[in-house]
Design a protein around this motif. Structure first.
Motif, PDB file in Angstrom:
ATOM      1  N   LEU A  33       1.181 -11.143   0.386  1.00  0.00           N
ATOM      2  CA  LEU A  33       0.920 -10.200  -0.699  1.00  0.00           C
ATOM      3  C   LEU A  33      -0.507 -10.331  -1.221  1.00  0.00           C
ATOM      4  N   SER A  34      -0.922  -9.348  -1.991  1.00  0.00           N
ATOM      5  CA  SER A  34      -2.238  -9.362  -2.622  1.00  0.00           C
ATOM      6  C   SER A  34      -2.455 -10.639  -3.405  1.00  0.00           C
ATOM      7  N   ASP A  84      -4.168  -7.298   2.782  1.00  0.00           N
ATOM      8  CA  ASP A  84      -2.966  -7.656   2.032  1.00  0.00           C
ATOM      9  C   ASP A  84      -1.787  -6.764   2.404  1.00  0.00           C
ATOM     10  N   LEU A  86       2.476  -5.502   1.323  1.00  0.00           N
ATOM     11  CA  LEU A  86       3.177  -4.919   0.177  1.00  0.00           C
ATOM     12  C   LEU A  86       4.552  -5.563  -0.016  1.00  0.00           C
ATOM     13  N   ILE A  88       7.612  -4.913   0.239  1.00  0.00           N
ATOM     14  CA  ILE A  88       8.549  -3.956   0.848  1.00  0.00           C
ATOM     15  C   ILE A  88       9.292  -4.667   1.976  1.00  0.00           C
ATOM     16  N   HIS A 105       3.643  -5.241   6.082  1.00  0.00           N
ATOM     17  CA  HIS A 105       2.396  -4.490   6.203  1.00  0.00           C
ATOM     18  C   HIS A 105       2.752  -3.005   6.333  1.00  0.00           C
ATOM     19  N   CYS A 107       1.171  -0.580   4.832  1.00  0.00           N
ATOM     20  CA  CYS A 107       0.018   0.302   4.631  1.00  0.00           C
ATOM     21  C   CYS A 107      -1.008   0.141   5.755  1.00  0.00           C
ATOM     22  N   GLU A 143      -4.346  -3.680  -2.792  1.00  0.00           N
ATOM     23  CA  GLU A 143      -3.180  -3.035  -3.399  1.00  0.00           C
ATOM     24  C   GLU A 143      -3.005  -3.369  -4.881  1.00  0.00           C
ATOM     25  N   THR A 144      -3.789  -4.326  -5.396  1.00  0.00           N
ATOM     26  CA  THR A 144      -3.563  -4.731  -6.794  1.00  0.00           C
ATOM     27  C   THR A 144      -4.851  -4.717  -7.617  1.00  0.00           C
ATOM     28  N   HIS A 369       3.444   3.090   3.104  1.00  0.00           N
ATOM     29  CA  HIS A 369       4.281   2.465   2.075  1.00  0.00           C
ATOM     30  C   HIS A 369       5.768   2.716   2.323  1.00  0.00           C
TER      31      HIS A 369
END
Length: 398
Positions: A33-34, A84, A86, A88, A105, A107, A143-144, A369
């Motif tokens: 993650l980010s 980074d 997500l 999900i 991943h 995105c 993403e953040t 996404h």
């Protein structure tokens, strides 16, 4: 000479392609993650080291800035890839499915990173003949919190000073082997907001004994749309989206408060403060009218992303050389989506383009996404091609 050079590059790309696919599969299997891209960053550094590519690790985040030095520092072109994942849970069954529950991943950042590593390997093999230098930005936290801004603040655009920057993003709505280009304004600026409507709780049978923050929130959310359409020039794309609302504990209890949050977007960055004022005034005025109060906070998002008109012909001709003129699409319209590559576009002349990744003969293609995102890995080869060709075009070698 150009034909011989492109033929040699294409042969080199084909040669390293199986190894780049392995890299992509590894990154996809091990998403982070980010702001947590520790292992991804270490993995990238090991690949750069094994290919004798100079790099520096960022102090403020997990980013990496690599350099390929040519005959001179000028021109210096930067290429960025985000890395980074997500939060999900992947719903695609294949050999290299994410090993981390609820992290995916989704995105395409695994593909972006793989493309940049492939581009780095090819350019390194031609460094003796490069007229200028190339910087490679492996960027976290797209993403953040906007890892691009942090990397720039650490000086990645200096020593040597970057003159131009390019980046790409996969697009599952485009066939693999195509790109879509849009000179000028591309993505909007954004600001997030959160509103707490403070009322007075009461029994649901006696609403006159309380101040209902749910009703007030409904009025505010509806009015926000009217305020936007009547206060901002309609030919300047702008948007207010409320994506979350929380409040209450039971159907027959009027709660003390309701919290909702959303995001403001505009293609014209100067509209953002105006829209913030609209949101503030509507929230305060509506709440006051019902005898309630509000607490509102704004959090700066990303700036607008504008593609350089000067770079457009270089990117266009490079993509045409790599993919064929008919596969270079020019029908991309500006979007109110946001990307922190905008920080690069505000700092240097930049160009950001979409790379097709829809599988051939695929009837159903899932969007970015999505839990079912399944890009064609062949897009990696085309991504490397277009990036390498663009660097050589900008440097006058193609």
């Amino acid at each position: 000479m150009s034909k011989n050079l492109t033929k040699a590059i294409d042969e080199e790309i084909n040669k390293i392609y199986p190894e780049i696919i392995k890299i992509r599969n590894h990154i996809h299997e091990n998403p982070e993650l980010s702001e947590q891209e520790y292992n991804t960053s270490e993995y990238i550094c090991n690949i750069l080291s094994s290919n004798d590519i100079e790099f520096t690790r960022m102090k403020k985040n997990n980013g990496i800035c690599a350099v390929i030095r040519g005959q001179d520092d000028k021109p210096c072109v930067g290429i960025r890839a985000d890395m980074d994942a997500l939060p999900i849970n992947e719903d695609v069954e294949w050999a290299h499915k994410s090993k981390s529950p609820n992290i995916m991943h989704a995105c395409g950042h695994d593909i972006h990173t793989s493309i940049l590593l492939g581009t780095a390997i090819i350019l390194k093999s031609h460094s003796d003949n490069l007229k200028g230098s190339v910087k490679l930005f492996f960027q976290p936290a797209e993403e953040t919190v906007g890892g691009a801004n942090s990397m720039i603040s650490e000086g990645v655009l200096e020593s040597p000073k970057v003159d131009y920057a390019i980046a790409l993003h996969i697009d599952p709505s485009l066939d693999v082997g195509t790109v879509n280009l849009c000179p000028g304004p591309l993505n909007g600026a954004s600001t997030e907001f959160e509103v707490k409507v403070c009322g007075k709780s009461s029994h649901g049978a006696h609403p006159n004994m309380g101040i209902d923050p749910i009703i007030i929130s409904c009025h505010i959310i509806t009015l926000l749309q009217s305020g936007l359409t009547r206060k901002i020039d309609p030919i300047q794309p702008s948007l207010i989206t409320v994506g979350q609302i929380h409040g209450g504990s039971k159907g027959n209890i009027i709660p003390d408060s309701v919290t909702f949050s959303g995001i403001i977007r505009s293609l014209n960055e100067s509209n953002i403060p105006k829209i913030q004022e609209i949101v503030q005034n509507i929230c305060e005025g509506t709440a006051n009218g019902f005898g309630a109060t509000i607490e509102i906070t704004f959090k700066d998002g990303y700036p607008a992303l504008t593609n350089s008109e000067e770079l457009f012909p270089f990117i266009k001709s490079s993509c045409e050389l790599a993919l064929g003129e008919s596969n270079v699409l020019l029908n991309q319209a500006p979007s109110l989506g946001c990307d922190d590559f905008a920080y690069f576009s505000k700092s240097v002349k930049s160009f950001y383009y979409d790379l097709g990744c829809k599988k051939r003969d695929c009837k159903t293609s899932y969007p970015l996404h999505s839990t079912k995102l399944d890009p064609d890995p062949e897009c990696i080869k085309f991504g490397i091609q277009t990036q390498v060709y663009s660097i050589l075009k900008i440097m006058g070698e193609l």
